[in-house]
Design an enzyme around this catalytic site. Structure first.
Site, PDB file in Angstrom:
ATOM      1  N   HIS A 159       0.832  -1.220   0.000  1.00 45.29           N
ATOM      2  CA  HIS A 159       0.000   0.000   0.000  1.00 45.29           C
ATOM      3  C   HIS A 159       0.860   1.261   0.000  1.00 45.29           C
ATOM      4  CE1 HIS A 159      -3.222  -2.801   1.213  1.00 45.29           C
ATOM      5  NE2 HIS A 159      -2.292  -3.304   2.003  1.00 45.29           N
ATOM      6  N   SER A 280      14.506  21.065 -17.703  1.00 47.50           N
ATOM      7  CA  SER A 280      13.297  21.820 -18.006  1.00 47.50           C
ATOM      8  C   SER A 280      13.704  23.113 -18.685  1.00 47.50           C
ATOM      9  CB  SER A 280      12.560  22.117 -16.702  1.00 47.50           C
ATOM     10  OG  SER A 280      11.756  23.265 -16.849  1.00 47.50           O
ATOM     11  N   GLU A 293       9.709   7.528 -17.617  1.00 47.43           N
ATOM     12  CA  GLU A 293       8.370   8.086 -17.853  1.00 47.43           C
ATOM     13  C   GLU A 293       7.840   7.664 -19.220  1.00 47.43           C
ATOM     14  OE1 GLU A 293       7.777  12.316 -15.778  1.00 47.43           O
ATOM     15  OE2 GLU A 293       9.628  12.205 -16.911  1.00 47.43           O
TER      16      GLU A 293
END
Ligand code: ARG
Length: 460
Positions: A159, A280, A293
């Site tokens: 979890h 970025s 990703e």
């Protein structure tokens, strides 16, 4: 046949519209099949000669012509044209241009329907072999990293909450096992697809005295597809491949998700090498884990292709329908996605920087040894449910005091249960917890070492 004529011109009174040519043409994407198409044609022609369906001199001319085309294709000198719809007709047209009338005999006893079903099998078979090879590389890279981190302790999560301490190598080996099953799914699909459709012709077979077993053997198939209708119409083998590919990508996506989390400042367990990240354009501090990703993102398209193939087949009456031309782009894209992903993934794993101290510190945070205290009480004679309740109270108090269970002194612990003794502390350390799980499949360092040795033997 002049440039504007198609194979079926004699039958039609109107020429095909340009937009229809574009709509129905597949050469732009099925030219990838050129080399396997030639491979199949060479053996088909040889069989026609042996069976005395064509003359020896015609076979010799076909062989020479096809070999020349092969060279033209590999050196990218071959001129593909939408005027000839697909890879098969382009090659046949070129063959006839090179060798004349003999070229027109190649298509005796076959149809593009059994031809394309054969090509797809040949193509996919090679792709599966190379994908399995790439999975082996990824497994090896993972095992190399695991070998360095048998004693690196991290929190095992359920979890996404701290559950029990584990060896980092143990975590990595879970992926090695998943990849093993991925390989076996691919092997399995390969085994089932490796039967020859050629000889089915359009759908009903051919009136020529062909020898299908000769062709099958020479092309490395394990046998022939017995029913001609089945041979030309089904694409279950592509669906099976795509399904194995989807499961593989699902595994790589889960792993990517972990790499993304682990490399975030909130975890800070690992650093992904700069060469696999980008920055970025606005935030100068950013280093983004683009590669994992994208693996996670590309998993979606592989799932999507599986759905398109299933949908492609679901309502097709027997036998061949043009719908099947739509099988190529999904399959090729799945192959490309898998090959690219599997090329980049092992390198990324090999260059990971691991921060064992941060992993260990994280394992200290969430009362990861609570179960060990419960097991300790059971060994002292308490029923598990009772010990579970006692330890829950210990944890509750530790939370309120913002300390770890191991920081309580003996008298404090004994308030919870009189069976607790000073030997308890060795069970409350992370290492003690790990080392106690020494059965096969457990996370004890010795068990992990044995697991590594076992998979290494398997990989040889
Ligand atoms: N380009 C076609 C395909 O990919 C080849 C088979 C065409 N057969 C036909 N009867 N039109 O399926």
């Amino acid at each position: 046949m002049n440039k504007k004529q198609t194979k079926w011109s004699e039958r039609f009174s109107e020429p095909t519209k340009e937009v229809v040519k574009r709509f129905t043409g597949s050469v732009n994407f099925d030219k990838r099949l050129a080399l396997v198409d030639i491979q199949g044609s060479l053996v088909h022609a040889e069989m026609l000669m042996i069976q005395k369906i064509i003359l020896v001199k015609d076979y010799k001319a076909i062989e020479k012509g096809l070999n020349q085309i092969k060279r033209e294709v590999t050196s990218e000198r071959f001129e593909w044209s939408l005027d000839f719809e697909d890879v098969h007709l382009n090659i046949e047209k070129r063959l006839t241009d090179i060798i004349g009338d003999a070229g027109k005999k190649l298509h005796t006893g076959r149809s593009r329907n059994d031809q394309v079903a054969t090509d797809m099998r040949l193509y996919l078979r090679d792709s599966i072999d190379s994908i399995i090879n790439q999975i082996n590389h990824l497994q090896k890279a993972t095992i190399t990293l695991a070998e360095e981190h048998v004693t690196t302790i991290m929190p095992g999560l359920t979890h996404l909450q701290v559950a029990q301490p584990i060896s980092f190598a143990h975590h990595l080996l879970a992926y090695v096992e998943m990849l093993d099953r991925d390989k076996s799914r691919l092997f399995d699909a390969r085994k089932r697809m490796n039967f020859l459709p050629l000889g089915a012709a359009a759908l009903a077979g051919t009136s020529f005295p062909i020898n299908r077993n000769f062709v099958a053997k020479k092309l490395g198939f394990d046998g022939i597809i017995e029913n001609s209708m089945d041979a030309v119409s089904d694409r279950d083998f592509l669906i099976e491949f795509n399904s194995a590919a989807a499961v593989l990508m699902m595994h790589l996506s889960r792993w990517s998700e972990e790499l993304i989390m682990w490399s975030s400042p909130f975890f800070n367990y690992i650093e992904i090498s700069d060469s696999f990240c980008t920055g970025s354009s606005i935030m100068p501090q950013k280093k983004n884990p683009d590669v994992p990703e994208l693996v996670r993102g590309k998993t979606g398209r592989v799932y999507g292709h599986l759905m398109s193939l299933l949908t492609l087949m679901k309502s097709q009456p027997l036998a061949y329908n043009k719908d099947n031309q739509e099988d190529k782009e999904p399959v090729f894209d799945v192959i490309d996605t898998l090959e690219d992903t599997l090329e980049i993934f092992p390198e990324m794993i090999a260059e990971l920087k691991i921060f064992p101290k941060n992993m260990q510190a994280a394992a200290m945070k969430g009362y990861a040894t609570a179960t060990d205290l419960a097991d300790y009480l059971v060994n002292k004679g308490l029923p598990f449910r009772e010990s579970h309740g006692i330890v829950a109270k210990v944890v509750k108090q530790a939370v309120s005091k913002d300390c770890d269970i191991s920081e309580f002194d003996l008298s404090e612990l004994q308030k919870f249960s009189s069976v607790i003794d000073k030997d308890v502390y060795k069970y409350l350390t992370l290492e003690g917890s790990i080392q106690s799980r020494k059965h096969v499949g457990g996370t004890a360092f010795s068990a992990v070492k044995k697991a590594i040795a076992k998979v290494k033997i398997k990989l040889k």
